[in-house]
Structure formats: structure tokens, C-alpha cells
Design an enzyme around this catalytic site. Structure first.
Site, short mmCIF file in Angstrom:
data_model
loop_
_atom_site.label_atom_id
_atom_site.label_comp_id
_atom_site.label_asym_id
_atom_site.label_seq_id
_atom_site.Cartn_x
_atom_site.Cartn_y
_atom_site.Cartn_z
NE ARG A 53 -3.75 2.46 1.00
CZ ARG A 53 -4.58 3.12 0.19
NH1 ARG A 53 -4.58 2.89 -1.11
NH2 ARG A 53 -5.42 4.01 0.68
CB THR A 62 -12.88 -1.05 14.87
OG1 THR A 62 -13.68 -0.03 14.25
CG2 THR A 62 -11.73 -0.40 15.60
CB CYS A 106 -19.76 2.04 8.61
SG CYS A 106 -18.15 2.86 8.43
NE ARG A 152 -12.72 -2.35 4.64
CZ ARG A 152 -12.42 -1.20 5.24
NH1 ARG A 152 -11.91 -1.20 6.45
NH2 ARG A 152 -12.66 -0.05 4.63
#
Length: 428
Positions: free
Chosen positions: A38, A83, A258, A329
């Protein structure tokens, strides 16, 4: 607003990179990530997340590094790492605790550490501070200080950005709050909101997405009800939306890092304190079950149309968690795939935005190029990428065998008025 702090950002994903770039427009910022690949990409002027334009990367002064020693040059450290939740839907603090260990290794007197990662109320002071103190040998509140400023980045949204979204800020005392506010005010044009405490700021962040999750779960439950009544949910929402105070939410798959994750941080902490949430977990169950529902509706329609389900082929358009972003994700498209495969269906997935290597690494899914797709008995438009919508019905129906079969339009983006002959359209 001006400040005299040297900024570092730990974690250069969707959240951290835009933060580092904005600070780097006025003076050098330190951008740290443990992913050396990255770092090299950013040095080469390319952001794989598509959140930052190549021109902005080129015209900002950010030292991209995977060497923790470079963090010593800064005295204001912003932690912006993921997280996630684990397979048991429990908070996984390992990334933020790992970042805390990294920062602790270079921490010096007078430094301020601000967390942007979404956590449950209390995590900054109860989980992260002890790590910082133990490794650094310094005392929080005396030698170094902490703050919290929850991220509000919406991946793929070019209108609501780091600069244009009001920034919630918090510090462990009034003096640190002033410093944290001043630092962020130097780059956030929308201004800041000073939260009463760090726990208040943590709680504010986690309920923002919990509220949205619950509103979507209501729409999903309505969709389940209206489907049984033979009513199109979108027609109902359009009619109800004509009232001035009706809140506009749509049914759909709820994934990503999220909305589909944050409520579990709140419910976990509540359970630790002896309270079992009812409404929040109920909404989560509904949303987590929508992928299987989509697959089941497709199978039912195929049976109605006389298609032999076992051994049939279904094409799924899109794997990312939302349209026009490469982020895989916590995508709930995988729930659709698993349910279809349980019926003995051959599933082929394509996605122009997703990284094929990441799809294999994360989910064991081999993406197929559009030109290599076999004719299918059904197509599920799971993620309405712009390229799919631009191509429209000609593209979608062309994926069906002889142009006939079932099409499930999850987000109801394909026009109903010109459904091709021979296509059975289902909308969530």
C-alpha cells in the site's frame, strides 16, 4: 485556524488516507501503514480505494512509510485503522490495539494520540490507553494525552468528504480538547462539534450507524411483508415519501465496515454491562437475513418458470459492499452466493470494481470477466455499479440464456417500464 503540531496518520485506508492528504496540503504529514505494498502504491501516486484523486496525491506533502521510526517526527498521532467484528459478531480490537502498540513504541512527552476508529464507548480510555502506557512507560494525562474524533467517511461519496463533514472532537481535558479542535479546524471547512467527553464522542459515532441500520431494517421488514401482499415496496415508499416528515430509506443488503458492523460494538458493550439490547439486535437479524431471502425468491421464481434449479446457472452482478467502490469488507452479497450454492446452483460472479485477488483471498470467490460468463437461467443485480446501469436491460438480459429467465434487481435501479419479453423481474 493554525496550529503548531506535526501530524501523523496511522492507517491509510478509506479513512486515514484522506485525512493525511488534507493535512499534507499545508505542511508535511507522516502517513504510516503496515502494508508495504500500500505504501509503495501511494508513493507511486495511486490510491486503490479511489477515495483520493491522483492529482491530490501528487500535490500534497505526505511522507508515506511503513517504518514506525518515522512517527517520531510527529507529536499529534491520528489512529485510523479498521475495527471489524469476528465470526461470532464480537468486536475485534486487534487492529486498533496493534496500532496503539506501534504508536506507544515512539511516544514521547507532550504527544497527543487521537483515535478515529469506531469503537464502543470507553474503548479509548479503558482499552487503548493502558497499551500506550505499558509500552511507552509514560503516564496518560501527565506525559501524553488522548482524544477521540470519529471518522465519518462515506466510501465513494465525492460530495460529503473529510473536509465538508462536521468533525466531532473530544479530549481528555479542556486544554487537550482545544488543541484537538484547533488541529482539525485547520483542515475541516465544515467546522467541529466539541463533544462533552471522549465517551460521548465514541457513543455518538456508534449510534449514527446504528440508527441507519435500524431504519434500513424497518424497510427490509416492510419489503418482506409487502412481497407477501403482492405490493411493490418501492411504490409504497414513493407514496409515503410525499409526506414532508417521512424519512427516506430503502431496503437492501447492509454490509461494509460501518453500518453492518458498528451496532455490534454497542450491543457488545451493553451486554458486558448486563443489558441485552432488543431493538438493535432484532434489526441486525433482519438485515443479516436479506441475502438468503433474495436467493430464495430467485429460486421460487425459477421453479414457477419451470426451470430445473439443481445444476442451473445464476449470474451475480457485483460483489463489493456498495456500488462504485472496490471495498469487499463485510459484503453481504456472499450470503446470496452461499444460499444459491446450497440449492445446487452453479453461481458465477463478476464485478468490474473488485480486486480479483482480494476476492479469492477473503472469500475464496473467483471473479469471472463479463466476456467469459456463461448463459444463465437467472441474473441477480446485487450491486448497481454505474457501468451496469449505463448498459441497462440490453446488457442484463443478454446474460440470460436466449434472453429469457429471472432477474432480481436488489436495489430496483433497472426501469420497470421496458422489461424485455421473457424476463421475470423481481425487486426488493
Amino acid at each position: 485556524m493554525t496550529h503548531n503540531r506535526k501530524i501523523s496518520v496511522v492507517g491509510l485506508g478509506y479513512v486515514g488516507l484522506p485525512v493525511a492528504v488534507e493535512f499534507g496540503k499545508t505542511e508535511q504529514a507522516i502517513g504510516f501503514d503496515i502494508d508495504s505494498k500500500r505504501i509503495q502504491e501511494l508513493k507511486d501516486g495511486w490510491d486503490r480505494t479511489n477515495e483520493v484523486e491522483d492529482e491530490d496525491l501528487k500535490n500534497t506533502d505526505v511522507l508515506y512509510t511503513a517504518d514506525p521510526e518515522d512517527l517520531k517526527k510527529a507529536d499529534f498521532h491520528i489512529v485510523a485503522v479498521p475495527t471489524p467484528i469476528d465470526d461470532a459478531k464480537q468486536p475485534d480490537l486487534s487492529p486498533v490495539l496493534g496500532a496503539s502498540r506501534t504508536v506507544a513504541g515512539i511516544l514521547k512527552k507532550g504527544d497527543i494520540v487521537v483515535y478515529e476508529s469506531t469503537v464502543y464507548p470507553g474503548a479509548t480510555e479503558e482499552d487503548c490507553v493502558p497499551v500506550l502506557e505499558k509500552i511507552s512507560g509514560l503516564k496518560c494525562g501527565e506525559d501524553f494525552f488522548v482524544g477521540y474524533s470519529p471518522e465519518r467517511i462515506n466510501p465513494g461519496d465525492k460530495e460529503h468528504t473529510f473536509k465538508t463533514i462536521t468533525k466531532v472532537v473530544a479530549g481528555q481535558n479542556a486544554e487537550i480538547l482545544d488543541i484537538v479542535a484547533t488541529v482539525y479546524e485547520s483542515v475541516v471547512t465544515a467546522g467541529v462539534h466539541r463533544a462533552a467527553t471522549i465517551k460521548v464522542a465514541e457513543a455518538a459515532k456508534v449510534i449514527e450507524n446504528t440508527q441507519r441500520d435500524l431504519n434500513i431494517s424497518l424497510m427490509n421488514e416492510l419489503a418482506l411483508i409487502f412481497e407477501r401482499m403482492g405490493i411493490d415496496t418501492r411504490d409504497v415508499l414513493a407514496a409515503a415519501g410525499s409526506k414532508w416528515n417521512f424519512l427516506a430509506f430503502d431496503p437492501g443488503l447492509v454490509g461494509g465496515h460501518c453500518i453492518g458492523v458498528d451496532p455490534y460494538y454497542l450491543t457488545y458493550k451493553a451486554a458486558v454491562l448486563g443489558y441485552t439490547p432488543q431493538v438493535i439486535l432484532s434489526g441486525r437479524r433482519i438485515n443479516d437475513g436479506m441475502g438468503a431471502h433474495v436467493a430464495q425468491q430467485v429460486v421460487k421464481q425459477m421453479i414457477k418458470d419451470g426451470v430445473t434449479v439443481k445444476g442451473s446457472t445464476v449470474t451475480v452482478l457485483g460483489l463489493t459492499f456498495k456500488e462504485d467502490v472496490p471495498d469487499l469488507r463485510n459484503t453481504r452479497v456472499t450470503d446470496i452466493l452461499k444460499e444459491l450454492e446450497d440449492y445446487g446452483i452453479n453461481v458465477q460472479v463478476t464485478d468490474p470494481e473488485a480486486d480479483p485477488e482480494e476476492a479469492v483471498e477473503e472469500y475464496g470467490i473467483h471473479l469471472i470477466k463479463e466476456g467469459d460468463l456463461k448463459p444463465a437461467q437467472a441474473v441477480i443485480c446485487a450491486v448497481p455499479h454505474r457501468s451496469y446501469l449505463k448498459s441497462g436491460w440490453k446488457f442484463v438480459s443478454g446474460l440470460l440464456e436466449d434472453g429469457k429467465g429471472t432477474v432480481y434487481d436488489v436495489k430496483a435501479k433497472l426501469p420497470r417500464e421496458n422489461v424485455p419479453a421473457g424476463v421475470s423481474l423481481i425487486r426488493l
